[in-house]
Structures are given as C-alpha cells and as structure tokens.
Write a protein that holds these residues in place. Structure first.
Motif, short mmCIF file in Angstrom:
data_model
loop_
_atom_site.label_atom_id
_atom_site.label_comp_id
_atom_site.label_asym_id
_atom_site.label_seq_id
_atom_site.Cartn_x
_atom_site.Cartn_y
_atom_site.Cartn_z
N ASP A 30 0.82 -1.21 0.00
CA ASP A 30 0.00 0.00 0.00
C ASP A 30 0.86 1.27 0.00
O ASP A 30 0.48 2.27 -0.61
CB ASP A 30 -0.94 0.01 1.21
CG ASP A 30 -2.09 -0.98 1.05
OD1 ASP A 30 -2.35 -1.40 -0.09
OD2 ASP A 30 -2.70 -1.36 2.07
N VAL A 36 -0.58 8.38 2.25
CA VAL A 36 -1.31 7.17 1.89
C VAL A 36 -2.44 6.95 2.90
O VAL A 36 -2.19 6.79 4.09
CB VAL A 36 -0.37 5.96 1.84
CG1 VAL A 36 -1.16 4.69 1.51
CG2 VAL A 36 0.73 6.18 0.82
N ALA A 37 -3.66 6.95 2.42
CA ALA A 37 -4.82 6.73 3.29
C ALA A 37 -5.75 5.69 2.68
O ALA A 37 -6.96 5.73 2.87
CB ALA A 37 -5.56 8.05 3.51
N LYS A 38 -5.17 4.75 1.94
CA LYS A 38 -5.96 3.71 1.29
C LYS A 38 -5.52 2.34 1.81
O LYS A 38 -4.50 2.21 2.50
CB LYS A 38 -5.77 3.77 -0.22
CG LYS A 38 -4.33 3.47 -0.65
CD LYS A 38 -4.16 3.51 -2.16
CE LYS A 38 -2.72 3.16 -2.53
NZ LYS A 38 -2.50 3.16 -3.99
N GLY A 39 -6.28 1.31 1.42
CA GLY A 39 -5.92 -0.03 1.84
C GLY A 39 -5.91 -0.17 3.35
O GLY A 39 -6.79 0.33 4.05
N TYR A 68 -4.06 1.33 5.33
CA TYR A 68 -3.83 2.63 5.94
C TYR A 68 -5.10 3.46 6.09
O TYR A 68 -5.08 4.53 6.70
CB TYR A 68 -2.78 3.42 5.14
CG TYR A 68 -1.40 2.88 5.32
CD1 TYR A 68 -0.57 3.34 6.34
CD2 TYR A 68 -0.91 1.87 4.50
CE1 TYR A 68 0.70 2.83 6.52
CE2 TYR A 68 0.35 1.34 4.68
CZ TYR A 68 1.16 1.83 5.69
OH TYR A 68 2.42 1.30 5.87
N ALA A 69 -6.19 2.98 5.55
CA ALA A 69 -7.47 3.67 5.73
C ALA A 69 -7.99 3.51 7.15
O ALA A 69 -8.81 4.32 7.60
CB ALA A 69 -8.50 3.14 4.73
N TYR A 109 -6.29 13.07 9.06
CA TYR A 109 -6.08 11.64 8.91
C TYR A 109 -5.95 10.97 10.27
O TYR A 109 -6.52 9.90 10.51
CB TYR A 109 -4.83 11.40 8.07
CG TYR A 109 -4.40 9.96 7.96
CD1 TYR A 109 -5.20 9.01 7.31
CD2 TYR A 109 -3.18 9.53 8.50
CE1 TYR A 109 -4.81 7.68 7.22
CE2 TYR A 109 -2.78 8.21 8.40
CZ TYR A 109 -3.59 7.30 7.77
OH TYR A 109 -3.20 5.98 7.67
N THR A 125 -8.17 7.70 12.26
CA THR A 125 -7.46 6.42 12.31
C THR A 125 -6.80 6.22 13.66
O THR A 125 -6.52 7.18 14.38
CB THR A 125 -6.37 6.36 11.22
OG1 THR A 125 -5.47 7.46 11.39
CG2 THR A 125 -6.97 6.43 9.83
#
Length: 248
Positions: A151, A169-172, A174-175, A235, A239
C-alpha cells in the motif's frame, strides 16, 4: 619585447581517462560480487540453523521460515525505492542506535544463536502450546507486513525520510490504522520469544522494539505533520495508531 603566455587547464591523459572508465565499469561487478557473497553466506547460515532444529526446537524452524519470507517481501521494495530523491530526513544518533538495536535483536542475535548456540546459558523452557501460539501468529504478521509495503509503494523507506513527490497514503490497510507495519513488527516481536526460547536471542527483541515504538513513532508523525499539515491531523482524527478507531 612582450611575450604573451597562455595557461590552459591541464587535460587528463588518455591513460587517466581510460583508467577512470575502467574503475566505473568495475564498480557494478564488485558490487555484484559482494552481493553474491552476502547471499551465499546468508544461505549457509540459514541452512546451518535449520540443521540444528532439534537443539533449538521446532519453533526455530518457524522463525527461520518467517525470516526468509520477511526478506522476500521487503527486498523488492528496498531495491526499487533506492532511486527515490529524499527531500527531508531525520538521521540523528538516536535513529541510528534504534535501527542498530532492532537489527541485532530481531535478526543477528537470533540467527547467531540458532547457528552456534552461543547463548545457551540464557535458555528457558516453554510448553508446546506456547510455541504453537508463536507459530500461528506468523501468517498474520507476514500478511500485514506485505500489505503495508504494497500500500505504501514508493512512499516507504527504512529510515525517517520524505521523498520528492511523497504522498499521504490513506488507502488499503492505511485507511483504518496509521502504522500497520509497526503493528506487524509488534506481532513478530511478541512471537519471537515463543519460538526461540532464549532471553537474548528470543526475548530481547521485545524491549528493543518497544524503545523504537515509543521513541521513533513521535518523530515519524512529526515529520508527516510537517509535510502534510492539516491533512495529516485530519487523517489522525479518523485512524488509530495500531488498531482501528471505534465508530462513534
């Protein structure tokens, strides 16, 4: 009578230029030889450690398999990301010491013990069910370790660095959590003393990684905040560091 003398910059001779070109041509060859020798030595050590599994216990075989898988996951990313242009880095003495301590506790000391049994005086005994827990933790560790690298892509580096074109990165994976790679290493660190029953080769990685977690992560998050500002704070608000935040 006036005499004009012109001074010109001395040009390297043909032999000197050819020598420099030969040196440049030899560097990749020498680098390749060093890499090949390193691989051969590593394979020999792994084989020697595997052959001593009766002395070390079956958990050592599980640790060795995870050790090989870890390198298989990380090596392609490390090779590719060497081409990154670093625009900001935190490489103080504390960072160097933390990385060195982790390298020793998580790789060098366990492998040394499994090969030669050098820390036998620090052995302890655990029941098979405890070793089994350590073995069952390895798939989760390896999946999370692989997913984190996949990711992050070009945004991953082993040190505290920001590359040119670095992205948040805030996808996969890491979201949901900010530090899945650290979560993976926590699993591995806590499982290691269950697989290698030795206070030095097995357990020492736990305080070593705890020091890295508590000292390094605040620096890493400060680096990200300096790079991304409000976007990083937003972010963080949605998270968790190691575990997903509960929905309110």
């Amino acid at each position: 009578m006036r005499i004009n003398i012109k001074y010109s910059k001395r040009q390297p001779s043909t032999h000197a230029r050819e020598g420099k070109m030969a040196d440049k041509a030899q560097r990749p060859i020498l680098k390749g030889l060093v890499m090949a020798a390193t691989v051969i030595v590593a394979l020999a050590l792994l084989l020697a450690a595997a052959l001593r599994w009766r002395e070390n216990g079956w958990g050592a075989l599980v640790w060795l398999a995870a050790f090989v898988a870890t390198f298989a996951i990380r090596t392609p990313h490390a090779k590719r990301n060497r081409a990154n242009i670093v625009v900001d880095a935190r490489k103080g003495l504390d960072e160097i010491l933390l990385l060195a301590a982790m390298f020793l506790a998580m790789m060098v000391l366990p492998l040394l013990h499994l090969v030669v049994g050098g820390f036998g005086f620090a052995d302890y005994s655990l029941p098979d069910w405890a070793t089994a827990i350590g073995a069952l933790a390895q798939p989760a560790y390896l999946w999370l370790f692989w997913r984190s690298h996949a990711d992050l892509g070009r945004n991953w580096s082993p040190g505290l660095e920001v590359r040119d074109g670095h992205q948040l990165v805030a996808k996969g994976i890491y979201a949901r959590i900010r530090h899945p790679m650290y979560a993976a290493i926590w699993i591995s660190a806590l499982a290691q003393p269950l697989l290698i029953h030795n206070w030095i080769a097995g357990f020492l990685v736990v305080p070593a990684f705890a020091a890295m977690w508590f000292l390094r992560v605040p620096n890493e998050e400060a680096l990200m905040r300096g790079r991304f500002g409000d976007a990083w704070d937003e972010y963080c608000a949605r998270t968790g560091r190691l575990f997903p935040k509960r929905a309110r």
